[in-house]
Scaffold this active site. Structure first.
Site, PDB file in Angstrom:
ATOM      1  N   GLY A 187       1.550  -1.333   7.375  1.00 58.61           N
ATOM      2  CA  GLY A 187       2.683  -1.193   6.477  1.00 58.61           C
ATOM      3  C   GLY A 187       4.002  -0.772   7.105  1.00 58.61           C
ATOM      4  O   GLY A 187       4.970  -0.513   6.382  1.00 58.61           O
ATOM      5  N   ASP A 205      10.879  -0.954  -2.854  1.00 61.58           N
ATOM      6  CA  ASP A 205       9.543  -1.136  -2.271  1.00 61.58           C
ATOM      7  C   ASP A 205       9.061  -2.591  -2.392  1.00 61.58           C
ATOM      8  O   ASP A 205       8.413  -3.112  -1.484  1.00 61.58           O
ATOM      9  CB  ASP A 205       8.527  -0.203  -2.946  1.00 61.58           C
ATOM     10  CG  ASP A 205       8.642   1.238  -2.470  1.00 61.58           C
ATOM     11  OD1 ASP A 205       9.164   1.460  -1.356  1.00 61.58           O
ATOM     12  OD2 ASP A 205       8.213   2.142  -3.200  1.00 61.58           O
ATOM     13  N   LYS A 213       9.193   9.483  -7.336  1.00 55.46           N
ATOM     14  CA  LYS A 213       9.665   8.150  -7.764  1.00 55.46           C
ATOM     15  C   LYS A 213       9.529   7.948  -9.272  1.00 55.46           C
ATOM     16  O   LYS A 213      10.398   7.345  -9.900  1.00 55.46           O
ATOM     17  CB  LYS A 213       8.883   7.054  -7.035  1.00 55.46           C
ATOM     18  CG  LYS A 213       9.085   7.011  -5.528  1.00 55.46           C
ATOM     19  CD  LYS A 213       8.281   5.862  -4.935  1.00 55.46           C
ATOM     20  CE  LYS A 213       8.224   5.938  -3.430  1.00 55.46           C
ATOM     21  NZ  LYS A 213       7.562   4.785  -2.815  1.00 55.46           N
ATOM     22  N   GLY A 224       0.739   4.260  -7.840  1.00 63.05           N
ATOM     23  CA  GLY A 224       2.150   3.898  -7.882  1.00 63.05           C
ATOM     24  C   GLY A 224       2.504   2.728  -6.985  1.00 63.05           C
ATOM     25  O   GLY A 224       3.235   1.816  -7.398  1.00 63.05           O
ATOM     26  N   ALA A 225       1.976   2.720  -5.761  1.00 62.07           N
ATOM     27  CA  ALA A 225       2.308   1.638  -4.824  1.00 62.07           C
ATOM     28  C   ALA A 225       1.729   0.313  -5.319  1.00 62.07           C
ATOM     29  O   ALA A 225       2.372  -0.745  -5.216  1.00 62.07           O
ATOM     30  CB  ALA A 225       1.775   1.965  -3.434  1.00 62.07           C
ATOM     31  N   ASN A 276      13.042   4.478  -6.034  1.00 60.68           N
ATOM     32  CA  ASN A 276      12.990   5.140  -4.720  1.00 60.68           C
ATOM     33  C   ASN A 276      14.374   5.273  -4.094  1.00 60.68           C
ATOM     34  O   ASN A 276      14.507   5.861  -3.027  1.00 60.68           O
ATOM     35  CB  ASN A 276      12.039   4.404  -3.759  1.00 60.68           C
ATOM     36  CG  ASN A 276      12.619   3.091  -3.250  1.00 60.68           C
ATOM     37  OD1 ASN A 276      13.536   2.535  -3.855  1.00 60.68           O
ATOM     38  ND2 ASN A 276      12.095   2.598  -2.155  1.00 60.68           N
ATOM     39  N   SER A 336      11.960   8.416   7.401  1.00 61.84           N
ATOM     40  CA  SER A 336      13.253   7.925   6.896  1.00 61.84           C
ATOM     41  C   SER A 336      14.456   8.510   7.643  1.00 61.84           C
ATOM     42  O   SER A 336      15.379   7.762   7.984  1.00 61.84           O
ATOM     43  CB  SER A 336      13.374   8.185   5.396  1.00 61.84           C
ATOM     44  OG  SER A 336      12.431   7.398   4.711  1.00 61.84           O
TER      45      SER A 336
HETATM   46  P1  NDP Z   1      -1.477   7.020  -5.476  1.00 58.03           P
HETATM   47  O1  NDP Z   1      -2.032   8.379  -5.270  1.00 58.03           O
HETATM   48  O2  NDP Z   1      -0.567   6.765  -6.648  1.00 58.03           O
HETATM   49  O3  NDP Z   1      -2.714   5.972  -5.616  1.00 58.03           O
HETATM   50  C1  NDP Z   1      -3.797   6.033  -4.739  1.00 58.03           C
HETATM   51  C2  NDP Z   1      -4.682   4.808  -4.917  1.00 58.03           C
HETATM   52  O4  NDP Z   1      -5.649   4.816  -3.857  1.00 58.03           O
HETATM   53  C3  NDP Z   1      -5.480   4.788  -6.222  1.00 58.03           C
HETATM   54  O5  NDP Z   1      -5.656   3.463  -6.629  1.00 58.03           O
HETATM   55  C4  NDP Z   1      -6.811   5.412  -5.781  1.00 58.03           C
HETATM   56  O6  NDP Z   1      -7.888   4.993  -6.567  1.00 58.03           O
HETATM   57  C5  NDP Z   1      -6.967   4.817  -4.408  1.00 58.03           C
HETATM   58  N1  NDP Z   1      -7.829   5.593  -3.526  1.00 58.03           N
HETATM   59  C6  NDP Z   1      -7.581   6.828  -3.012  1.00 58.03           C
HETATM   60  N2  NDP Z   1      -8.594   7.203  -2.203  1.00 58.03           N
HETATM   61  C7  NDP Z   1      -9.490   6.193  -2.206  1.00 58.03           C
HETATM   62  C8  NDP Z   1     -10.750   5.987  -1.555  1.00 58.03           C
HETATM   63  N3  NDP Z   1     -11.272   6.904  -0.749  1.00 58.03           N
HETATM   64  N4  NDP Z   1     -11.389   4.815  -1.776  1.00 58.03           N
HETATM   65  C9  NDP Z   1     -10.867   3.869  -2.582  1.00 58.03           C
HETATM   66  N5  NDP Z   1      -9.679   4.006  -3.229  1.00 58.03           N
HETATM   67  C10 NDP Z   1      -9.001   5.158  -3.041  1.00 58.03           C
HETATM   68  O7  NDP Z   1      -0.779   6.634  -4.099  1.00 58.03           O
HETATM   69  P2  NDP Z   1       0.396   5.560  -3.876  1.00 58.03           P
HETATM   70  O8  NDP Z   1       0.100   4.408  -4.744  1.00 58.03           O
HETATM   71  O9  NDP Z   1       1.712   6.218  -3.978  1.00 58.03           O
HETATM   72  O10 NDP Z   1       0.209   5.181  -2.325  1.00 58.03           O
HETATM   73  C11 NDP Z   1      -0.909   4.417  -1.886  1.00 58.03           C
HETATM   74  C12 NDP Z   1      -0.755   4.100  -0.413  1.00 58.03           C
HETATM   75  O11 NDP Z   1       0.340   3.232  -0.154  1.00 58.03           O
HETATM   76  C13 NDP Z   1      -0.517   5.352   0.457  1.00 58.03           C
HETATM   77  O12 NDP Z   1      -1.353   5.243   1.590  1.00 58.03           O
HETATM   78  C14 NDP Z   1       0.930   5.233   0.855  1.00 58.03           C
HETATM   79  O13 NDP Z   1       1.157   5.838   2.115  1.00 58.03           O
HETATM   80  C15 NDP Z   1       1.102   3.719   0.935  1.00 58.03           C
HETATM   81  N6  NDP Z   1       2.515   3.310   0.747  1.00 58.03           N
HETATM   82  C16 NDP Z   1       3.142   2.687   1.790  1.00 58.03           C
HETATM   83  C17 NDP Z   1       4.454   2.265   1.657  1.00 58.03           C
HETATM   84  C18 NDP Z   1       5.135   1.586   2.803  1.00 58.03           C
HETATM   85  O14 NDP Z   1       6.365   1.470   2.772  1.00 58.03           O
HETATM   86  N7  NDP Z   1       4.419   1.086   3.787  1.00 58.03           N
HETATM   87  C19 NDP Z   1       5.223   2.484   0.405  1.00 58.03           C
HETATM   88  C20 NDP Z   1       4.451   3.135  -0.645  1.00 58.03           C
HETATM   89  C21 NDP Z   1       3.138   3.539  -0.446  1.00 58.03           C
HETATM   90  P3  NDP Z   1      -8.381   5.797  -7.899  1.00 58.03           P
HETATM   91  O15 NDP Z   1      -7.606   5.236  -9.053  1.00 58.03           O
HETATM   92  O16 NDP Z   1      -9.827   5.474  -7.940  1.00 58.03           O
HETATM   93  O17 NDP Z   1      -8.110   7.253  -7.650  1.00 58.03           O
END
Ligand code: NDP
Length: 305
Positions: free
Chosen positions: A268, A126, A90, A154-155, A111, A35
């Site tokens: 992304g 987002d 967030k 969250g995403a 955000n 950012s």
């Molecule tokens: P969270 O920690 O809130 O959620 C993570 C999610 O990923 C959960 O659903 C989790 O599942 C799943 N997960 C994690 N590891 C694995 C795995 N090995 N196999 C399968 N599922 C898995 O993270 P966020 O929601 O904040 O972020 C998610 C992604 O989105 C990140 O990579 C982030 O960088 C990206 N992002 C990109 C943005 C952009 O602008 N391009 C903006 C926001 C986010 P479970 O419930 O089973 O734990």
């Protein structure tokens, strides 16, 4: 500010003074955030046409979740004009700002904060970033599309709300942990308003999944080199396109499989750029489309792409 320089903390905020218009991102960790280079490149570009922006600067602060309330108070007292919030702030900030943009309320996360007289006004850019990115990179629309969304964090929540608010044709959500999936579906149900909303286990895609769906990865599976793909695309009936919110690394296992199946795909980076440009629009009034190209170039340069 280079990512190699020491990252300012709450302590630096306490003694902060800056004569111009200050913006910042708070996160934990924040060291590798793109950012600051994105926003400072856009501000430098704007300043070429409009001297007002020559005194604007975007900073970053490493803020622990326990420090966030104090950091928001301090930033207000120190006259910061706007704040971006990233992981894990967030959701925490949502209950701490006085005013929330109506579109951000169902997401339960903000955000972007804009200074008001006494407090902050919270927004979430987002969803705009996602919608603009899938259109720009894949020629897809969330509106009217069948969406397969991977993740329940969250995403994923933000993406699901955006898909429903834009009236997608149907929304199918897959997540590794069934309890987290069930909680997300329960939260989304009141927003569906007639849009088919279903959950499924990633290793058992239902036979009735519509063909031609847009697949969106909102899991963090793919961030590390040895991560598994969150879904085997070969089990779906011919997806229209695949969008992975992850941008670093640029090619995840999911995107590599999409390429091998000749399915159009994108990472992304564009989403990151457009959510940032929308934040700057909220602070400056300058349309996001004007600043997105400078942000895109800066993000690519910072990633070494
Ligand atoms: P969270 O920690 O809130 O959620 C993570 C999610 O990923 C959960 O659903 C989790 O599942 C799943 N997960 C994690 N590891 C694995 C795995 N090995 N196999 C399968 N599922 C898995 O993270 P966020 O929601 O904040 O972020 C998610 C992604 O989105 C990140 O990579 C982030 O960088 C990206 N992002 C990109 C943005 C952009 O602008 N391009 C903006 C926001 C986010 P479970 O419930 O089973 O734990």
């Amino acid at each position: 500010m280079s990512s190699a320089s020491p990252v300012p903390t709450l302590r630096d905020l306490e003694s902060w003074s800056f004569p111009g218009t200050a913006l910042a991102v708070f996160g934990h960790p924040i060291g590798h955030s793109l950012s600051p280079p994105m926003h400072n490149a856009a501000l430098a570009d704007l300043a070429r046409d409009d001297a007002r922006f020559a005194s604007w600067k975007y900073f970053r602060f490493e803020i622990h979740p326990d420090e966030l309330p104090q950091a928001l108070e301090l930033a207000h007292a120190k006259n910061f004009h706007g704040i971006n919030l990233t992981v894990p702030h967030k959701v925490i900030a949502f209950d701490r700002v006085a005013e929330i943009d109506p579109a951000a309320r169902p997401v339960g996360a903000v955000n972007t904060l804009r200074r008001t007289g006494a407090n902050w006004h919270g927004f979430n850019t987002d969803g705009y970033g996602l919608n603009t990115a899938v259109h720009e990179t894949l020629g897809c629309q969330l509106a009217g599309s069948h969406i397969v969304l991977l993740g329940a964090g969250g995403a994923a929540r933000g993406a699901a709300v955006e898909c429903l608010q834009r009236r997608c044709a149907s929304l199918w959500i897959a997540n590794r942990t069934p309890e987290n999936l069930a909680a997300l579906l329960a939260r989304l149900a009141p927003l569906a308003a007639g849009i088919p909303l279903h959950g499924f286990a990633p290793d058992e895609p239902p036979a009735k999944l519509p063909s031609g769906a847009l697949v969106i990865n909102a899991t963090s599976a793919g961030l590390r080199v040895d991560d598994p793909s969150p879904l085997d695309l070969a089990t779906l009936s011919r997806p229209a396109a695949v969008f992975d919110m992850i941008y670093n690394p640029a090619r995840t296992p999911l995107l590599r499989q999409a390429e091998s199946l000749s399915i159009p795909c994108a990472n992304g980076l564009s989403m990151l750029v457009h959510q940032g440009a929308k934040s700057l629009e909220i602070w400056s009034g300058i349309p996001a489309a004007r600043t997105a190209p400078a942000m895109q170039a800066a993000a690519r340069a910072a990633l070494g792409a």
